[in-house]
Write a protein that holds these residues in place. Structure first.
Motif, PDB file in Angstrom:
ATOM      1  N   TYR A   1       0.803  -1.217   0.000  1.00  0.00           N
ATOM      2  CA  TYR A   1       0.000   0.000   0.000  1.00  0.00           C
ATOM      3  C   TYR A   1       0.841   1.275   0.000  1.00  0.00           C
ATOM      4  O   TYR A   1       0.612   2.180  -0.814  1.00  0.00           O
TER       5      TYR A   1
ATOM      6  N   LEU B   1      -8.870  -5.608   3.342  1.00  0.00           N
ATOM      7  CA  LEU B   1      -9.623  -4.644   4.151  1.00  0.00           C
ATOM      8  C   LEU B   1      -8.777  -3.525   4.750  1.00  0.00           C
ATOM      9  O   LEU B   1      -9.179  -2.352   4.697  1.00  0.00           O
ATOM     10  N   PRO B   2      -7.608  -3.802   5.344  1.00  0.00           N
ATOM     11  CA  PRO B   2      -6.816  -2.685   5.894  1.00  0.00           C
ATOM     12  C   PRO B   2      -6.466  -1.664   4.815  1.00  0.00           C
ATOM     13  O   PRO B   2      -6.498  -0.455   5.072  1.00  0.00           O
TER      14      PRO B   2
ATOM     15  N   LEU C   1      -9.592   0.484   4.008  1.00  0.00           N
ATOM     16  CA  LEU C   1      -9.864   1.465   5.066  1.00  0.00           C
ATOM     17  C   LEU C   1      -8.873   2.627   4.996  1.00  0.00           C
ATOM     18  O   LEU C   1      -9.255   3.782   5.213  1.00  0.00           O
ATOM     19  N   ASP C   2      -7.614   2.349   4.693  1.00  0.00           N
ATOM     20  CA  ASP C   2      -6.631   3.423   4.508  1.00  0.00           C
ATOM     21  C   ASP C   2      -6.960   4.241   3.263  1.00  0.00           C
ATOM     22  O   ASP C   2      -6.846   5.466   3.256  1.00  0.00           O
TER      23      ASP C   2
ATOM     24  N   TRP D   1     -11.383 -12.367   4.818  1.00  0.00           N
ATOM     25  CA  TRP D   1     -12.333 -11.256   4.770  1.00  0.00           C
ATOM     26  C   TRP D   1     -13.486 -11.653   3.859  1.00  0.00           C
ATOM     27  O   TRP D   1     -13.334 -11.703   2.633  1.00  0.00           O
TER      28      TRP D   1
ATOM     29  N   ALA E   1     -16.394  -2.379   4.613  1.00  0.00           N
ATOM     30  CA  ALA E   1     -15.230  -1.514   4.399  1.00  0.00           C
ATOM     31  C   ALA E   1     -15.455  -0.570   3.227  1.00  0.00           C
ATOM     32  O   ALA E   1     -15.107   0.618   3.284  1.00  0.00           O
TER      33      ALA E   1
END
Length: 410
Positions: free
Chosen positions: A218, A246-247, A250-251, A283, A291
Motif C-alpha cells: 500500500y 480490508l486494511p 480502510l486506509d 475477509w 469496508a
C-alpha cells in the motif's frame, strides 16, 4: 532497493536511483549538497516530466553537481524494457527488468479496453463518445491505457489467474511502479504536457491491475500514485484493483488524492468466492462491503466491481440475481470479464449467449453492466494472464525483442 537518501559515497553493487524519490526527498538531497531549493524543482522536472534516462541529460543542473551525484553512486534508475510482444490488436506486453534483475510484466493497450465505461469519469466519457455509432468524436486525440504491476508475483492466489502460480517474491518500490509508466511512455515518445507544438497532449489512463495486489504494497503504491500525478497523469485517470484487502481499503478511504477503485468480486456469495479466491476466508463479502461503505465517493465517482465469468461456476442467471441483491444499494457498476484461458487451468469460458443473458439480467435491475473487451489474448497480455516471460533468477539471460513494430503515438 531503498529510497532512503544517502549522500555519503559507498561502494555498492547497484546504483542509487533518483527516480522514485519524492519531492520532499529531492529537496533534502539538494539541501544535503548545499544547493538552493530551486535545484530540487529542476531535478523533479527532469525526472518526472522530461523523463530523462541519464544524469548527463539534466542540463539544468551544474555539471559539477551531476558529476558529484555520479561519483556518489546515483543514477536515474528507470526500469528497463527487455522484451516486447505485440498482439494482432495492437496491445503490447513488456517484460520489464529492475536493477536487481527481478522482472514484471506491463501492458500497453492503445484505445484502452473499455474498463472505464460507466464510471462517471472523463476517461469514461471519452470511451463512450468514441463508441457512439455515426458520431464525430468529441475528443481530438487518441487514448491509451497502461496496465501496471505493483509486486513481483502475487500472494493472493486467485485460482483462475496465471500470476498466482508465481507466488510472491517482493514488493516493488515507488520508483519501480511509476518507472514502468515512464519506460512505456518513453518507448512511445509521448508528451503528457501541453505546449505550443503540442496543444493536445496524449491522454493516458493507468490501471493498477498487473502483477501483484496493490493493497498488499500500500505505502509504495500510494507513493507511486503521487509521483504519477506529478508526471501529469491525474488520479481521475487511474484505477486500482484490489481483491479485497480490508486494511488497505480502510486506509484508501482516508486518502485525499486517490485513484478510482475497482474490486475483484468474481462471485455473488462466499461459497463460490472462497473456492476461487481463498482471500475470502480472511475477509468475507459482508466485511468487504462494510469496508467499501467507508469510502466517501466524490461527484461522478462509482465503485467498479470486476466479475470474471467462469463457465459453470459463477455465470448462471441465479448467480446474476444474487449479484444484483448484493450490490443493489451501492453506487457502482459491474465489469464482466470473460475468463481468459491459461495452460493447465481447470476452467472454461462461458458461452457468449450466457454472458449476454447475465449482463441483460443485471442491466434490467437498473445496475450498469459492461463486458470488458479482451486485449492481447494471443500474447498472454489479457486480464489474469500476466506471468513473467522469463523466470530464470536472479538475472534473466539477455533477451531479444519479439516485435520491432514502430512506436504507436498518441
Amino acid at each position: 532497493m531503498s529510497n532512503k537518501i544517502n549522500t555519503v559515497a559507498e561502494a555498492t553493487s547497484q546504483p542509487k536511483p533518483l527516480f522514485g524519490l519524492s519531492l520532499d526527498e529531492l529537496a533534502s538531497l539538494m539541501e544535503a549538497h548545499g544547493q538552493r531549493p530551486y535545484r530540487a524543482a529542476q531535478l523533479a522536472e527532469a525526472l518526472y516530466r522530461q523523463r530523462v534516462t541519464s544524469l548527463e541529460e539534466i542540463t539544468t543542473l551544474p555539471s559539477e553537481l551531476r558529476e558529484t551525484f555520479a561519483a556518489e553512486g546515483y543514477a536515474i534508475g528507470l526500469p528497463e524494457i527487455v522484451q516486447t510482444a505485440r498482439s494482432v490488436d495492437g496491445t503490447e506486453r513488456y517484460l520489464i527488468r529492475m536493477a536487481d534483475g527481478e522482472t514484471v510484466e506491463t501492458v500497453w493497450m492503445p484505445d484502452g479496453d473499455g474498463g472505464e465505461r460507466g464510471d462517471g469519469s472523463l476517461a469514461a466519457e471519452e470511451e463512450e463518445d468514441e463508441e457512439r455509432p455515426g458520431n464525430t468524436a468529441k475528443f481530438p486525440y487518441r487514448r491509451a491505457t497502461i496496465c501496471i504491476s505493483s509486486q513481483v508475483g502475487c500472494a493472493v492466489n486467485c485460482q483462475f489467474c496465471l500470476t498466482a502460480k508465481l507466488g510472491i517474491r517482493r514488493n516493488l518500490t515507488p520508483g519501480e511502479i511509476a518507472g514502468q509508466v515512464a519506460a512505456v511512455l518513453n518507448r512511445h515518445r509521448l508528451d503528457l504536457g501541453s505546449s505550443r507544438g503540442n496543444p493536445t497532449p496524449a491522454r493516458i489512463n493507468l490501471v493498477f491491475m498487473g502483477m501483484g495486489e496493490p493493497f498488499l504494497n500500500y505505502a509504495n503504491f500510494m507513493a507511486a500514485v503521487r509521483l504519477l500525478v506529478y508526471m501529469r497523469i491525474p488520479e481521475s485517470r487511474m484505477t486500482v484493483s484490489t481483491s479485497g484487502i480490508l486494511p488497505g481499503i480502510l486506509d484508501f478511504a482516508k486518502e485525499t488524492v486517490r485513484p478510482k477503485l475497482a474490486v475483484s468480486l468474481n462471485a455473488p456469495n462466499d461459497v463460490i468466492r472462497e473456492s476461487i479466491m481463498p482471500i475470502t476466508r480472511k475477509w468475507n463479502i459482508a466485511a468487504l462491503f462494510e469496508a467499501l461503505n467507508t469510502i466517501p465517493l466524490r461527484n461522478r465517482e462509482w465503485i467498479t466491481f470486476e466479475y470474471v465469468m467462469l463457465g459453470g461456476i459463477n455465470d448462471s442467471l441465479a448467480d446474476a440475481e444474487e449479484l444484483i441483491a448484493l450490490v443493489r444499494n451501492m453506487r457502482c457498476k459491474i465489469n464482466l470479464i470473460v475468463w481468459n484461458s491459461g495452460p493447465n487451468m481447470p476452467y472454461h469460458e462461458p458461452s457468449q449467449a450466457g454472458v449476454y443473458a447475465f449482463q441483460n439480467k443485471v442491466i434490467d435491475a437498473g445496475i450498469p453492466a459492461y463486458i470488458r473487451r479482451p486485449r492481447g489474448r494471443d500474447i498472454y497480455a489479457a486480464c489474469g494472464q500476466l506471468k513473467r516471460t522469463v523466470e530464470s533468477d536472479p538475472v534473466p539471460a539477455p533477451l531479444v525483442e519479439i516485435s520491432s513494430a514502430a512506436s504507436l503515438r498518441g
